[in-house]
Design a protein around this motif. Structure first.
Motif, short mmCIF file in Angstrom:
data_model
loop_
_atom_site.label_atom_id
_atom_site.label_comp_id
_atom_site.label_asym_id
_atom_site.label_seq_id
_atom_site.Cartn_x
_atom_site.Cartn_y
_atom_site.Cartn_z
N GLY A 1 0.74 -1.24 0.07
CA GLY A 1 0.08 -0.12 0.17
C GLY A 1 0.89 1.21 -0.06
N GLN A 2 2.36 1.12 -0.22
CA GLN A 2 3.09 2.22 -0.30
C GLN A 2 3.93 2.30 -1.43
N ALA A 3 4.35 3.59 -2.04
CA ALA A 3 4.87 3.38 -3.16
C ALA A 3 6.39 4.37 -3.02
N ILE A 4 7.37 4.43 -3.72
CA ILE A 4 8.32 5.28 -3.62
C ILE A 4 7.98 6.58 -4.48
N PRO B 1 21.61 4.19 8.35
CA PRO B 1 20.83 3.86 9.70
C PRO B 1 19.85 4.81 10.08
N SER B 2 20.18 6.16 10.47
CA SER B 2 19.38 6.93 10.93
C SER B 2 18.31 7.34 9.86
N LEU B 3 18.58 7.33 8.47
CA LEU B 3 17.15 7.44 7.52
C LEU B 3 16.28 6.45 7.84
N ARG B 4 16.92 5.10 8.01
CA ARG B 4 15.78 4.07 7.89
C ARG B 4 15.08 3.97 9.37
N ALA B 5 15.70 4.40 10.37
CA ALA B 5 14.91 4.65 11.86
C ALA B 5 13.95 5.76 11.50
N SER B 6 14.17 6.72 10.79
CA SER B 6 13.38 7.88 10.92
C SER B 6 12.24 7.41 9.75
N MET B 7 12.60 6.72 8.77
CA MET B 7 11.32 6.28 7.81
C MET B 7 10.48 5.19 8.65
N ARG B 8 11.17 4.30 9.41
CA ARG B 8 10.32 3.23 10.15
C ARG B 8 9.55 4.02 11.10
N ALA C 1 8.06 6.94 10.99
CA ALA C 1 7.27 7.89 10.46
C ALA C 1 6.02 6.87 9.72
N GLY C 2 6.35 5.61 9.61
CA GLY C 2 5.40 4.69 9.21
C GLY C 2 5.58 3.95 7.79
N TRP C 3 6.72 4.13 7.31
CA TRP C 3 6.91 3.52 6.00
C TRP C 3 7.26 2.12 6.32
N HIS C 4 6.68 1.08 5.12
CA HIS C 4 6.94 -0.30 5.40
C HIS C 4 8.61 -0.52 5.22
N GLU D 1 10.23 -2.68 3.70
CA GLU D 1 10.60 -3.13 2.23
C GLU D 1 10.65 -1.88 1.32
N VAL D 2 9.62 -0.96 1.58
CA VAL D 2 9.72 0.38 0.88
C VAL D 2 10.84 1.30 0.99
N ALA D 3 11.12 1.39 2.53
CA ALA D 3 12.07 2.09 2.92
C ALA D 3 13.59 1.62 2.28
N GLU D 4 13.67 0.09 2.30
CA GLU D 4 14.76 -0.45 1.82
C GLU D 4 15.01 -0.06 0.39
N ALA D 5 14.00 -0.17 -0.32
CA ALA D 5 14.04 0.07 -1.95
C ALA D 5 14.52 1.69 -2.26
N ALA D 6 13.92 2.44 -1.20
CA ALA D 6 13.91 3.75 -1.54
C ALA D 6 15.53 4.11 -1.12
#
Length: 279
Positions: free
Chosen positions: A2-5, A24-31, A33-36, A38-43
Motif C-alpha cells: 500500500g506504499q510506493a516510492i 541507518p538514521s534515515l532507515r530509523a526515521s522512515m520506520r 514515520a510509518g514506512w513499510h 521493504e519500501v524504505a529499503e528500496a528507496a
C-alpha cells in the motif's frame, strides 16, 4: 504494502544523504514515520547507489534571494519606495532595512489582522502539519497572497527588493506579542531529518530566507536576536530584518528568536521565501 516510492520520498532521501545523515538514521526515521521496511529499503537502495555523487545531485543553490548590495547602496529603489540599507552582515547573511513599510501600511495590516488573531502555531515537522509550541507565545494569522491592497503592495515591494519571484513567497504572517510573549531561538528552515519534512516540501520546497518587518514597536524589549553571532535588531516601526540560509543546516548560523516583550505590544509581519512556487 500500500506504499510506493514517491518523488517526494526520493527528494527527501537525497537531501538527507547530501546533508550528511547516515543510512541507518534515515532507515530509523522512515520506520518511525510509518514506512513499510521493504519500501524504505528500496528507496534507500535506489538513492544510495548515487550517494557518491550526492553533492552533485543536490549542489549548493546557485541563486538566493537578497538585495543587490554590489555598490554598497544607502537606498534601494523598489519602484514605489526608497528603502534604506541600515546594516549588513555576511555570515549569517543579514540585512537590516529602514523605511521598508509606511505608517499607513503598518496600521492597515494591523487593523485587517486584528479580527483574525489566534494563538500562533508552528509547522510540525514530525507530521507535516501545524501545532501549538510552548516556545512561541504570540498571537497571529496569515493573509493569502494579494489578499488586500496593503498585502499586495508590500509583497510586490519585497519581490523587487529581494529579487525573488512573488509566487515563491508564503502568505504574509502577522504576529502580535503582548507583554511577556516571545519566540525562543529556532531555525526557519525545515529540518531534513524529520519524517514530516517531505510533506511540507511539496508546497514549495525548502525555505531559503526570512524577512521580519516591525509594524508596531513595544515600549521595552522585543528585539530579534541571533544568538550565534551576538546580534540584536531593535523592533523599530517600519524597519525590517532579512536573513537567508543557503542550506537547511545550523552551519548557516541563522538561529534566531524574538526576545520577550517587557512593556507594550509588538506587531510584526513575516514573509518566508521558498525555493520554488508556494502553493
Amino acid at each position: 504494502m500500500g506504499q510506493a516510492i514517491s518523488p517526494e520520498l526520493r527528494e527527501w532521501v537525497v537531501a538527507q544523504l547530501a546533508a550528511g545523515h547516515s543510512v541507518p538514521s534515515l532507515r530509523a526515521s522512515m520506520r518511525d514515520a510509518g514506512w513499510h521496511p521493504e519500501v524504505a529499503e528500496a528507496a534507500l537502495a535506489e538513492v544510495e547507489a548515487q550517494a557518491a555523487g550526492a553533492a552533485a545531485v543536490t549542489p549548493p543553490r546557485a541563486e538566493m534571494p537578497g538585495p543587490d548590495l554590489s555598490t554598497s547602496p544607502l537606498y534601494i529603489d523598489t519602484g514605489d519606495r526608497l528603502v534604506q540599507v541600515l546594516q549588513t552582515m555576511r555570515h549569517p547573511r543579514v540585512v537590516v532595512f529602514g523605511d521598508l513599510v509606511s505608517d499607513e501600511e503598518c496600521e492597515g495590516l494591523i487593523a485587517a489582522a486584528r479580527l483574525r488573531l489566534a494563538r500562533s502555531l508552528t509547522v510540525e515537522t514530525q507530521t507535516g502539519g501545524e501545532a501549538l509550541n510552548v516556545d512561541r507565545t504570540s498571537d497571529g494569522m496569515f493573509f493569502e497572497r494579494g489578499e488586500n491592497v496593503f498585502v499586495a503592495r508590500l509583497e510586490q515591494r519585497i519581490a523587487t527588493l529581494l529579487r525573488w519571484p512573488l509566487e515563491f513567497g508564503e502568505g504574509l504572517q502577522i504576529l502580535r506579542y503582548s507583554p511577556g510573549a516571545q519566540y525562543r531561538p529556532h531555525y526557519d528552515y525545515f529540518d531534513p531529518a524529520e519524517p514530516g519534512t517531505p510533506t511540507i516540501l511539496r508546497r514549495g520546497g525548502q525555505r531559503v530566507a526570512t524577512l521580519v518587518m516591525y509594524l508596531q514597536e513595544p515600549e521595552l524589549g522585543g528585539a530579534t536576536t541571533f544568538p550565534d553571532v551576538g546580534l540584536e535588531v531593535a523592533p523599530k516601526r517600519g524597519t525590517g530584518v532579512f536573513f537567508s540560509y543557503e542550506r537547511p543546516d545550523p552551519g548557516t548560523r541563522t538561529l534566531h528568536g524574538g526576545a520577550p516583550v517587557l512593556a507594550g505590544e509588538k506587531w510584526v509581519a513575516t514573509k518566508w521565501l521558498r525555493e520554488r512556487e508556494f502553493i
